[in-house]
Design a protein around this motif. Structure first.
Motif, short mmCIF file in Angstrom:
data_model
loop_
_atom_site.label_atom_id
_atom_site.label_comp_id
_atom_site.label_asym_id
_atom_site.label_seq_id
_atom_site.Cartn_x
_atom_site.Cartn_y
_atom_site.Cartn_z
N HIS A 1 47.21 47.48 44.88
CA HIS A 1 48.21 46.47 44.52
C HIS A 1 48.31 45.41 45.62
CE1 HIS A 1 49.89 49.15 41.43
NE2 HIS A 1 49.89 50.12 42.34
N ARG B 1 48.78 33.41 42.37
CA ARG B 1 49.87 33.72 41.44
C ARG B 1 49.82 32.94 40.13
NH1 ARG B 1 54.19 36.77 42.80
NH2 ARG B 1 54.44 37.34 44.97
N GLU C 1 50.20 39.95 38.46
CA GLU C 1 51.65 40.16 38.45
C GLU C 1 52.32 39.14 37.55
OE1 GLU C 1 53.47 42.65 39.87
OE2 GLU C 1 51.53 43.51 40.40
N SER C 2 51.78 37.92 37.50
CA SER C 2 52.35 36.85 36.69
C SER C 2 51.93 36.99 35.23
CB SER C 2 51.87 35.49 37.22
OG SER C 2 52.22 34.47 36.31
N GLU C 3 52.88 36.76 34.34
CA GLU C 3 52.56 36.79 32.91
C GLU C 3 51.77 35.55 32.49
OE1 GLU C 3 56.08 37.55 30.63
OE2 GLU C 3 56.54 39.35 31.77
N GLU D 1 48.83 49.77 48.57
CA GLU D 1 49.35 48.41 48.57
C GLU D 1 48.69 47.69 49.73
OE1 GLU D 1 53.46 45.84 49.04
OE2 GLU D 1 53.59 48.01 48.94
N LYS E 1 50.68 41.37 46.06
CA LYS E 1 51.75 40.59 45.42
C LYS E 1 51.21 39.70 44.31
CE LYS E 1 55.02 40.61 49.17
NZ LYS E 1 55.84 39.83 50.10
N ALA F 1 48.23 40.63 42.23
CA ALA F 1 47.68 41.40 41.11
C ALA F 1 47.38 42.82 41.56
CB ALA F 1 46.39 40.74 40.59
N SER F 2 46.98 43.64 40.60
CA SER F 2 46.50 44.99 40.88
C SER F 2 45.06 45.10 40.42
CB SER F 2 47.35 46.04 40.14
OG SER F 2 48.67 46.02 40.62
N GLN G 1 44.82 43.13 36.92
CA GLN G 1 46.07 42.96 36.19
C GLN G 1 47.01 42.10 37.04
OE1 GLN G 1 47.70 46.66 34.86
NE2 GLN G 1 49.55 45.72 34.08
N SER H 1 44.99 39.40 32.10
CA SER H 1 44.17 40.46 32.72
C SER H 1 42.72 40.26 32.33
CB SER H 1 44.63 41.83 32.23
OG SER H 1 45.95 42.07 32.62
#
Length: 168
Positions: A96, A152, A133-135, A73, A98, A100-101, A131, A139
């Motif tokens: 990772h 974000r 974090e937010s929908e 992280e 906050k 994305a990963s 990938q 990706s």
């Protein structure tokens, strides 16, 4: 493996200076100051360079019959990773933040500015899946000699490694 400047190792609530040759276990957090840099060698031979002003946590270092899962992280700062060639095929390397990963890659750089929640991921070799974090953000894959920046709510264009992000 090597340390310059000030780096602090936080384990089980205890802070100690990070020294060359120190073992870093799961759950440990590394913090570097403005001059602090560290070069770490993972058990599989992969390497990780931690840049100045970076806070990084080793989330997991798991060996399983189907391969190895290495997760970090990145809370602030930058890291450069080289995944060992002999294990890249059966290893999953994840960074990772906050935002994305970043998953995969062979030789990658990840930078994260927590104050602006801006993440930049680039790779010299291999392919990295980003990938979010937010929908709201889809990706994508970044390939050799490419990078991308995202926050974000949006992702910038994929650009050549080292080029301006195009996000702003």
């Amino acid at each position: 493996e090597s340390v310059s400047g000030e780096l602090t190792l936080w384990e089980n609530g205890n802070a100690t200076p990070l020294t060359a040759g120190a073992k870093v276990g799961e759950g440990a957090e590394l913090r570097s100051d403005a001059q602090g840099k560290a070069y770490l060698v993972l058990p599989d031979g992969s390497s990780l360079e931690i840049e100045p002003e970076t806070t990084l946590k080793l989330v997991s270092l798991e060996n399983a019959s189907h391969g190895t899962l290495i997760q970090f992280e990145l809370m602030q700062g930058a890291l450069n990773a080289k995944i060992a060639a002999q294990t890249a095929a059966d290893q999953t390397f994840v960074v990772h933040t906050k935002v994305a990963s970043a998953i995969g890659g062979e030789e990658l750089a990840v930078r994260y500015d927590a104050s602006g929640e801006l993440m930049t991921v680039g790779t010299k070799t291999g392919t990295v899946m980003i990938q979010p974090e937010s929908e709201e953000v889809r990706s994508i894959y970044v390939h050799a000699d490419e990078q991308v920046s995202l926050n974000r709510t949006k992702m910038g264009p994929i650009v050549a490694l080292g080029a301006p992000s195009g996000l702003g």
